[in-house]
Design a protein around this motif. Sequence first.
Motif: not given
Length: 192
Positions: A86-112
């Motif tokens: 039932v958490m699918t909608p939350i994981w959908n948003v949280a996953g995107f936010a985690l990916g975009a958020g770490t990418a905004l910190l730089g390519k190294e953070a995205a790779m981390a």
Amino acid sequence: MNRPSPLLRQVRRTHSAAWKKNPHLDSIIRVDHAGELGADRIYAGQMAVLGRTAEGATIQHMWEQEIKHRQAFEQLICKHRVRPTVMTPIWNVAGFALGAGTALLGKEAAMACTVAVETVIVDHYNDQLRTLMEDPNIDKEILQTITKFRDEEQEHHDTGIEHGAEQAPFYRALTEVIKTGCKAAIAISKKI
């Protein structure tokens, strides 16, 4: 002595595989589907930020594999009639936010982020493989699927290291927070 009717015997033969189904199978399929959905969304978030950079092709390649993983588990959910989390909608948003958020910190953070997630997932898949191997009526399709995906997740981990993950600011802290979040998401998705 009451003998089962021919119709009942036929039904039992037809459905005997389902009656012998590994008791962990529903949980395995549910949590793996949730995880692959999360991974798909993490890479979507990273691509939204880094898609037009030098890292874009590398992230795109990993994302395409995650999309195939998610699609495979969507098919297994239907085939085995497993209820998705039932958490699918939350994981959908949280996953995107985690990916975009770490990418905004730089390519190294995205790779981390990639390294942290894939470290947890490889361990998780290995645990599942051990559980499945204990079953004398092992589902070979699921065993092969998880083995293949585990190997691809390990490749993603190694790619993250090769692309500078360890140079991310606060690498240890960042990866530990992400690993903890992944472990919590796995625990939650197994149950609900």
